[in-house]
Design an enzyme around this catalytic site. Structure first.
Site, mmCIF file in Angstrom:
data_model
loop_
_atom_site.group_PDB
_atom_site.id
_atom_site.type_symbol
_atom_site.label_atom_id
_atom_site.label_comp_id
_atom_site.label_asym_id
_atom_site.label_seq_id
_atom_site.Cartn_x
_atom_site.Cartn_y
_atom_site.Cartn_z
ATOM 1 N N GLU A 1 -1.625 0.535 6.683
ATOM 2 C CA GLU A 1 -1.944 -0.704 7.402
ATOM 3 C C GLU A 1 -1.533 -0.659 8.874
ATOM 4 O O GLU A 1 -0.685 -1.440 9.334
ATOM 5 C CB GLU A 1 -1.298 -1.901 6.702
ATOM 6 C CG GLU A 1 -1.858 -2.143 5.324
ATOM 7 C CD GLU A 1 -1.457 -3.489 4.713
ATOM 8 O OE1 GLU A 1 -0.427 -4.045 5.124
ATOM 9 O OE2 GLU A 1 -2.188 -3.966 3.830
ATOM 10 N N GLU B 1 -5.737 -1.772 -2.169
ATOM 11 C CA GLU B 1 -4.625 -2.564 -2.709
ATOM 12 C C GLU B 1 -5.157 -3.923 -3.131
ATOM 13 O O GLU B 1 -5.981 -4.524 -2.433
ATOM 14 C CB GLU B 1 -3.548 -2.821 -1.647
ATOM 15 C CG GLU B 1 -2.732 -1.631 -1.230
ATOM 16 C CD GLU B 1 -1.682 -2.028 -0.184
ATOM 17 O OE1 GLU B 1 -1.259 -3.200 -0.151
ATOM 18 O OE2 GLU B 1 -1.313 -1.157 0.612
ATOM 19 N N GLU C 1 10.281 -6.162 -2.064
ATOM 20 C CA GLU C 1 9.103 -6.338 -2.912
ATOM 21 C C GLU C 1 9.414 -6.296 -4.415
ATOM 22 O O GLU C 1 8.525 -6.090 -5.234
ATOM 23 C CB GLU C 1 8.022 -5.327 -2.512
ATOM 24 C CG GLU C 1 7.437 -5.744 -1.175
ATOM 25 C CD GLU C 1 6.397 -4.804 -0.597
ATOM 26 O OE1 GLU C 1 6.484 -3.601 -0.864
ATOM 27 O OE2 GLU C 1 5.515 -5.298 0.130
HETATM 28 C C1 GLA Z 1 0.546 -4.567 2.097
HETATM 29 C C2 GLA Z 1 1.205 -3.214 2.147
HETATM 30 C C3 GLA Z 1 1.903 -2.849 0.879
HETATM 31 C C4 GLA Z 1 2.620 -4.021 0.283
HETATM 32 C C5 GLA Z 1 1.639 -5.136 0.078
HETATM 33 C C6 GLA Z 1 2.244 -6.343 -0.578
HETATM 34 O O1 GLA Z 1 -0.771 -4.550 1.786
HETATM 35 O O2 GLA Z 1 0.328 -2.197 2.501
HETATM 36 O O3 GLA Z 1 2.815 -1.794 1.149
HETATM 37 O O4 GLA Z 1 3.642 -4.424 1.127
HETATM 38 O O5 GLA Z 1 1.147 -5.539 1.317
HETATM 39 O O6 GLA Z 1 1.270 -7.286 -0.901
#
Ligand code: GLA
Ligand code: ZN
Length: 686
Positions: A158, A321, A369
């Site tokens: 990301e 994701e 998380e």
């Molecule tokens: C993002 C990140 C992940 C995780 C998710 C949680 O998409 O890429 O590593 O932190 O959020 O929803």
């Protein structure tokens, strides 16, 4: 660069099902790692993103590498015929790296230097970071590049954010010198005589800052363009050794959607970035079951984003994701209700995804998380509801695997331009006062999009670099920033027979965010047969109206006042000093036609307005709230029929279709759909 021809990805016949897997957190728990492999098979998972944040485990101290654990994980996944999506670890860095090379730490817009910690926060200019990333990426490519289970590369994680350190300032200035050549041209583009902001030399330029310059709109635009370019430059550096050592392994990096707003992450120009990756992927986290919008409405936001990401490369993308249950960062982290996991996953496959991947495979035990949803919960149970939902989806995805690579046949395009969003966010005007600082560009895109979504008409969400000619209809709402090239492109499209719809705010500024002189630009006058003379801005409770056809519709927020120069008046205002003047116009231009919607309206108007433009030839007629989306390949058409409501709904099929999930034929007739129900129906092409 496209390297898919001979790749494992090309040969893989399954839709990808799996997710982010972080065995590096569990190295002291061998029985957990063994359970993982068994559980993966149970849910028919076949693809895992590994190593995303594993730098500390891979290089515990500078120059000392430890790949043993990763070797084993990759072997274990290969043994169950799983795919490895191998990540480069640059999304977060080990403490040793920050202490030895403090230049890797970002400086924020207030010029504060960050401390070590968190993630996604390194300087994209830092030579030290680039060097270290280059080394670890090379090692990964050398060690695993020939591994038969390697499906693709997952670059960093990301990408986003910006750094204002001196290294980045120097790069920004170099970027400006390259763009403008001399400081005079820059001053002209920036309209810097305003408030005496004229620069004498490039060395005086600083990135925009709350403690410095924020009023030169073209500076802000250039900074955002630079941040995109600089991020892409860093990405190019990341992939250089991978391209060299593994030329046949495709590359992706996970893009983001901005939730809850209906637009992609606005910190980067994804239209540019898309050209650098082989496969588009993105991370989708809709707030299902929230208390402020219907499921159907939220589903259309997700659909809009899926259509945007698919259209970036005009081919299937990957949901890299999503959550099987809840996240940990929404204001309320609600569990998916029964049926929603299947429905929300199919909603992505329906719009062109070839994958449903999760964050995360297994819930971590500690840190931020630990309460984020995962396939495997802390109970390590294969009996809980979430695990079973995932298993059910895995089985369903196997039944519909043949949809992989199939296309979306869209003849309607909606233009979304991130630079237009940037410019509108800067524009101090329209709804720009202290209390109403929201021009609602993305929401307006969505309102237009929904006119098609509700009729089950496939839509491409295009960026301005795209070819328009393949579409029957192009819709460009709120196109405030309209540069000469784009105007010419739109004119040529209409002249050749295209149909174009634009709205209030069209054609205000050029690519430097300088307002077009002479008023509404001549090209647009010719194409639309109108001249916009004023734009009235309404208070939130103010209402005007539009008389269109036999009906009257509410108008609010914006009312463009228009003179016609050849256009036909299709609708008029009902109130105020411009009552009876044109609110909606249409104009034949060349072989095509251009339409202008002067006011912001509700969906009822947009639905009626677009009704004449589009027909639906689907053999499935569905009640409101049920969406029917199409994918197709040479031999077949696949209909995804999805009930995005909490009620029983009815559909009628007008042909015999194969119910792919049940594995049986459905004769033409009426069928019931339970709340959140899904059918995938296959039709053989004649
Ligand atoms: C993002 C990140 C992940 C995780 C998710 C949680 O998409 O890429 O590593 O932190 O959020 O929803
Ligand atoms: Zn920097």
């Amino acid at each position: 660069m496209e390297n898919l021809g001979t790749s494992r990805y090309e040969q893989e016949k399954r839709l990808l099902h799996g997710g982010d897997y972080n065995p590096d957190q569990w190295l002291k728990y061998p029985s957990i790692l063994a359970d993982d492999i068994a559980f993966m098979q149970k849910v028919r998972a076949n693809a895992f993103s590994v190593g995303i944040f594993a730098w500390s485990a891979l290089e515990p101290s500078e120059g000392n590498f430890n790949f043993g654990w990763l070797d084993k994980i990759i072997e274990d996944i290969a043994k169950i015929d799983g795919n490895i999506i191998l990540a480069t670890p640059s999304g977060a860095r080990p403490a040793w790296l920050s202490s030895a090379y403090p230049e890797v730490l970002r400086v924020n817009a207030r010029r504060e230097k960050m401390l070590h910690g968190g993630r996604h926060n390194h300087c994209f200019s830092s030579p030290a970071y680039r060097e270290k990333v280059g080394i670890i990426n090379t090692k990964l490519a050398e060690r695993y590049g020939n591994h038969p289970a390697l499906l693709m590369w997952h670059i960093s994680n990301e990408y986003g954010g910006e750094c204002h350190c001196e290294l980045c300032q120097a790069n920004f200035r170099r970027w400006l010198v390259e763009k403008y050549g001399n400081i005079d041209s820059l001053n002209d583009a920036y309209w810097s005589a305003f408030w005496s902001h004229t620069y004498n030399d490039f060395s005086q330029i600083e990135s925009p800052s709350p403690i410095g310059e924020s009023g030169l709109h073209c500076l802000t635009l250039d900074w955002k363009r630079f941040v995109s370019d600089q991020t892409i430059d860093f990405y190019r550096h990341e992939i250089a050794p991978l391209r060299k050592i593994t030329p046949n392994v495709p590359i992706t990096t996970n893009f983001m959607g901005e939730v809850p707003n209906p637009h992609p992450f606005a910190g980067l120009d994804y239209a540019k970035f898309a050209k650098e990756v082989d496969i588009i992927s993105w991370d989708a986290y809709p707030r299902w079951h929230n208390d402020y919008e219907t499921t159907e409405f939220l589903a259309s936001k997700l659909a809009f984003l899926n259509d945007y990401f698919r259209t970036l490369k005009d081919k299937p993308f990957l949901i890299l994701e999503s959550t099987p249950s809840m996240v940990n960062w929404h204001p309320v982290n609600k569990a998916k209700r029964p049926g929603m996991h299947m429905l929300s996953s199919m909603a992505c496959l329906a719009h062109g995804s070839d994958a449903v991947m999760y964050f995360q495979w297994r819930k971590s035990r500690g840190s931020s998380e630990k309460l984020h949803g995962a396939v495997v919960d802390h109970d390590n149970s294969v009996e809980n509801r979430v695990f079973k939902d995932v298993q059910e989806l895995g089985e369903a995805m196997e039944k519909i695997a043949e949809i992989k690579s199939s296309a979306t046949p869209a003849k309607v395009a909606i233009l979304y331009d991130v630079e237009n969003l940037w410019a509108l966010s800067d524009a101090q005007g329209f709804h720009g006062g202290a209390n109403y600082n929201d021009k609602k560009y993305p929401e307006t895109m969505l309102a237009h999009y929904r006119a098609f979504w509700k009729r089950n008409i496939p839509v491409d969400v295009i960026t301005k670099d795209k070819d328009l000619t393949k579409y029957d209809l192009v819709v460009a709402p709120m196109l405030y920033m309209t540069d000469a090239a784009l105007m010419e492109k739109m004119a040529a499209y209409v002249a050749d027979g295209g149909r174009l719809v634009a709205t209030y705010m069209l054609g205000v500024a050029d690519e430097n965010d300088l307002v077009h002189l002479g008023g509404f630009p001549q090209v647009l006058r010719d194409v639309f047969g109108i001249r916009v003379t004023e734009t009235d801005v309404l208070y939130p409770k103010d209402r005007n109206g539009v008389a269109f056809g036999e009906k009257q519709y509410e108008a609010f927020d914006y009312c463009a006042i228009v003179e016609t120069h050849g256009a036909k008046v299709l609708g008029t205002y009902t109130h105020d000093f411009y009552s009876d003047s044109p609110a909606v116009t249409g104009h034949k231009y060349g072989e095509g036609a251009a339409y202008f919607i002067g006011a912001r309206t509700n969906e009822d108007f947009l639905g009626d307005f677009y009704a004449v433009f589009v027909q639906n030839s689907s053999p499935i007629i569905a009640q409101e709230g049920v969406s029917v989306q199409v994918r197709e390949n040479d031999g077949h058409t696949y209909y995804f029929v999805m009930n995005f409501t909490e009620e029983v709904k009815h559909i009628t099929t007008e042909a015999a279709l194969e119910d792919m999930l049940a594995g049986q034929m459905m004769q033409s007739g009426a069928y019931e759909m339970k709340p959140y129900g899904v059918y995938i129906m296959k039709q053989t092409k004649l």
